[in-house]
Design a protein around this motif. Structure first.
Motif, PDB file in Angstrom:
ATOM      1  N   PHE A  61       0.825  -1.205   0.000  1.00 13.75           N
ATOM      2  CA  PHE A  61       0.000   0.000   0.000  1.00 13.75           C
ATOM      3  C   PHE A  61       0.859   1.255   0.000  1.00 13.75           C
ATOM      4  N   GLU A  62       1.870   1.286   0.852  1.00 12.90           N
ATOM      5  CA  GLU A  62       2.718   2.469   0.942  1.00 12.90           C
ATOM      6  C   GLU A  62       3.460   2.710  -0.379  1.00 12.90           C
ATOM      7  N   GLN A  63       3.919   1.640  -1.024  1.00 11.42           N
ATOM      8  CA  GLN A  63       4.616   1.800  -2.293  1.00 11.42           C
ATOM      9  C   GLN A  63       3.670   2.301  -3.379  1.00 11.42           C
ATOM     10  N   GLN A  64       2.444   1.783  -3.378  1.00 14.93           N
ATOM     11  CA  GLN A  64       1.453   2.284  -4.335  1.00 14.93           C
ATOM     12  C   GLN A  64       1.165   3.763  -4.080  1.00 14.93           C
ATOM     13  N   LEU A  65       1.120   4.143  -2.820  1.00  8.63           N
ATOM     14  CA  LEU A  65       0.870   5.528  -2.461  1.00  8.63           C
ATOM     15  C   LEU A  65       2.018   6.420  -2.932  1.00  8.63           C
ATOM     16  N   ILE A  66       3.245   5.956  -2.745  1.00  2.00           N
ATOM     17  CA  ILE A  66       4.411   6.705  -3.220  1.00  2.00           C
ATOM     18  C   ILE A  66       4.336   6.901  -4.738  1.00  2.00           C
ATOM     19  N   ASP A  67       4.032   5.828  -5.459  1.00  3.23           N
ATOM     20  CA  ASP A  67       3.966   5.914  -6.922  1.00  3.23           C
ATOM     21  C   ASP A  67       2.867   6.873  -7.360  1.00  3.23           C
ATOM     22  N   MET A 106       1.576  12.575  -9.403  1.00  2.00           N
ATOM     23  CA  MET A 106       0.948  13.886  -9.249  1.00  2.00           C
ATOM     24  C   MET A 106       1.984  14.999  -9.151  1.00  2.00           C
ATOM     25  N   HIS A 107       3.148  14.684  -8.618  1.00  2.99           N
ATOM     26  CA  HIS A 107       4.183  15.693  -8.367  1.00  2.99           C
ATOM     27  C   HIS A 107       5.487  15.230  -9.012  1.00  2.99           C
ATOM     28  N   THR A 108       5.578  15.366 -10.301  1.00  6.07           N
ATOM     29  CA  THR A 108       6.730  14.848 -11.038  1.00  6.07           C
ATOM     30  C   THR A 108       7.976  15.707 -10.879  1.00  6.07           C
ATOM     31  N   GLN A 109       7.821  16.923 -10.381  1.00  7.87           N
ATOM     32  CA  GLN A 109       8.953  17.850 -10.333  1.00  7.87           C
ATOM     33  C   GLN A 109       9.575  17.984  -8.952  1.00  7.87           C
ATOM     34  N   ILE A 110       9.041  17.296  -7.969  1.00  3.61           N
ATOM     35  CA  ILE A 110       9.561  17.448  -6.613  1.00  3.61           C
ATOM     36  C   ILE A 110       9.819  16.072  -6.009  1.00  3.61           C
ATOM     37  N   ASP A 111      10.666  16.060  -4.986  1.00  3.74           N
ATOM     38  CA  ASP A 111      10.915  14.809  -4.263  1.00  3.74           C
ATOM     39  C   ASP A 111       9.668  14.421  -3.480  1.00  3.74           C
ATOM     40  N   VAL A 112       9.377  13.155  -3.497  1.00  6.93           N
ATOM     41  CA  VAL A 112       8.184  12.643  -2.821  1.00  6.93           C
ATOM     42  C   VAL A 112       8.607  11.928  -1.542  1.00  6.93           C
ATOM     43  N   PRO A 113       7.932  12.178  -0.423  1.00  9.36           N
ATOM     44  CA  PRO A 113       8.273  11.466   0.817  1.00  9.36           C
ATOM     45  C   PRO A 113       8.040   9.972   0.675  1.00  9.36           C
ATOM     46  N   GLN A 114       8.636   9.232   1.580  1.00  7.48           N
ATOM     47  CA  GLN A 114       8.605   7.774   1.483  1.00  7.48           C
ATOM     48  C   GLN A 114       7.770   7.108   2.574  1.00  7.48           C
ATOM     49  N   GLN A 115       7.074   7.906   3.387  1.00  2.00           N
ATOM     50  CA  GLN A 115       6.296   7.328   4.475  1.00  2.00           C
ATOM     51  C   GLN A 115       4.857   7.818   4.423  1.00  2.00           C
ATOM     52  N   MET A 116       3.943   6.934   4.852  1.00  2.00           N
ATOM     53  CA  MET A 116       2.515   7.187   4.708  1.00  2.00           C
ATOM     54  C   MET A 116       2.041   8.502   5.303  1.00  2.00           C
ATOM     55  N   PRO A 117       2.417   8.868   6.529  1.00  2.00           N
ATOM     56  CA  PRO A 117       1.895  10.131   7.081  1.00  2.00           C
ATOM     57  C   PRO A 117       2.237  11.340   6.220  1.00  2.00           C
ATOM     58  N   ALA A 118       3.476  11.423   5.759  1.00  4.60           N
ATOM     59  CA  ALA A 118       3.874  12.553   4.918  1.00  4.60           C
ATOM     60  C   ALA A 118       3.189  12.503   3.560  1.00  4.60           C
ATOM     61  N   LEU A 119       2.951  11.324   3.049  1.00  3.41           N
ATOM     62  CA  LEU A 119       2.231  11.179   1.785  1.00  3.41           C
ATOM     63  C   LEU A 119       0.787  11.640   1.928  1.00  3.41           C
ATOM     64  N   PHE A 120       0.169  11.298   3.051  1.00  2.00           N
ATOM     65  CA  PHE A 120      -1.182  11.796   3.323  1.00  2.00           C
ATOM     66  C   PHE A 120      -1.194  13.318   3.366  1.00  2.00           C
ATOM     67  N   ASP A 121      -0.184  13.917   3.974  1.00  5.64           N
ATOM     68  CA  ASP A 121      -0.112  15.379   4.048  1.00  5.64           C
ATOM     69  C   ASP A 121      -0.055  15.992   2.653  1.00  5.64           C
ATOM     70  N   MET A 122       0.717  15.385   1.758  1.00  8.97           N
ATOM     71  CA  MET A 122       0.815  15.905   0.402  1.00  8.97           C
ATOM     72  C   MET A 122      -0.517  15.795  -0.330  1.00  8.97           C
ATOM     73  N   LEU A 123      -1.198  14.680  -0.150  1.00 19.24           N
ATOM     74  CA  LEU A 123      -2.508  14.522  -0.780  1.00 19.24           C
ATOM     75  C   LEU A 123      -3.516  15.514  -0.209  1.00 19.24           C
ATOM     76  N   ASP A 124      -3.457  15.731   1.096  1.00 18.99           N
ATOM     77  CA  ASP A 124      -4.348  16.721   1.719  1.00 18.99           C
ATOM     78  C   ASP A 124      -4.181  18.090   1.066  1.00 18.99           C
ATOM     79  N   ARG A 125      -2.942  18.505   0.912  1.00 20.39           N
ATOM     80  CA  ARG A 125      -2.676  19.824   0.330  1.00 20.39           C
ATOM     81  C   ARG A 125      -3.062  19.876  -1.150  1.00 20.39           C
ATOM     82  N   SER A 126      -2.783  18.817  -1.868  1.00 18.75           N
ATOM     83  CA  SER A 126      -3.032  18.815  -3.306  1.00 18.75           C
ATOM     84  C   SER A 126      -4.516  18.780  -3.649  1.00 18.75           C
ATOM     85  N   LEU A 127      -5.296  18.066  -2.830  1.00 15.08           N
ATOM     86  CA  LEU A 127      -6.708  17.858  -3.151  1.00 15.08           C
ATOM     87  C   LEU A 127      -7.651  18.601  -2.213  1.00 15.08           C
TER      88      LEU A 127
END
Length: 202
Positions: A69-75, A80-101
């Protein structure tokens, strides 16, 4: 399958039934009580050997489910964010999705608590005793109890035994029902996220 590995109690009952049939054939004069007692010894021996292996498999499936699940979330976030580094852990990934959507996964996604528990359980499988074990014991003390083995919280101190060997099927007792709930939480997350994506990019 995982279900075949996980239902040790059902398999133990089959061991008893098979032992009873064999004992009656081998010893026609054996009494019912004697046969049942001998079959019980065989079932106990089977359980002692099968339970740790069964629990090991369920724990490993739980670990694998979270990391898939976490790897699918990273991918997904990376797409969605091809120009920036993406975090590798679920909480930070959730934060990015919160901001984006413009959403709040933790408060509005009903499966978020189960995903949090899944993450903690996976960490316990990997690291045994540690911060994740302490957090999970507060949320899901039942995952550290095993009535058949007499393992659980100490009645006097309120403390749990140290989680030492979850990779050998000891210390963390994720059931098949728990695993099913974790799996459903992952599935429900992607269904709900699609709804938010459709709303955002309609």
């Amino acid at each position: 399958t995982l279900a075949e590995w996980g239902h040790v109690d059902e398999r133990m009952h089959r061991v008893i039934d098979q032992a009873m049939v064999r004992l009656r054939d081998e010893h026609p004069d054996i009494t019912e009580d004697e046969a049942l007692c001998e079959a019980g010894y065989e079932a106990d021996d089977f359980y002692d050997k099968a339970q740790p292996l069964s629990q090991l498999v369920t724990n490993l499936f739980t670990l694998g489910l979270f990391h898939l699940f976490e790897q699918q979330l990273i991918d997904f976030v990376r797409m969605m964010h091809t120009q920036i580094d993406v975090p590798q852990q679920m909480p930070a990934l959730f934060d990015m999705l919160d901001r984006s959507l413009s959403i709040d996964i933790r408060s509005s996604y009903t499966m978020a608590p189960a995903l949090h528990e899944l993450r903690l359980a996976a960490n316990v499988v990997k690291h045994a005793e540690g911060p994740s074990a302490g957090k999970l014991q507060l949320l899901r003390p039942d995952l550290f109890d095993h009535a058949w083995l007499g393992i659980g919280r100490d009645a006097r101190s309120g403390r749990f035994p140290l989680v030492r060997e979850p990779l050998s099927g000891q210390g963390l007792y994720v059931s098949l029902d728990d695993y099913g709930l974790f799996t459903k939480a992952v599935e429900d997350f992607w269904v709900r996220l699609k709804v938010d994506l459709d709303r955002t990019f309609a």
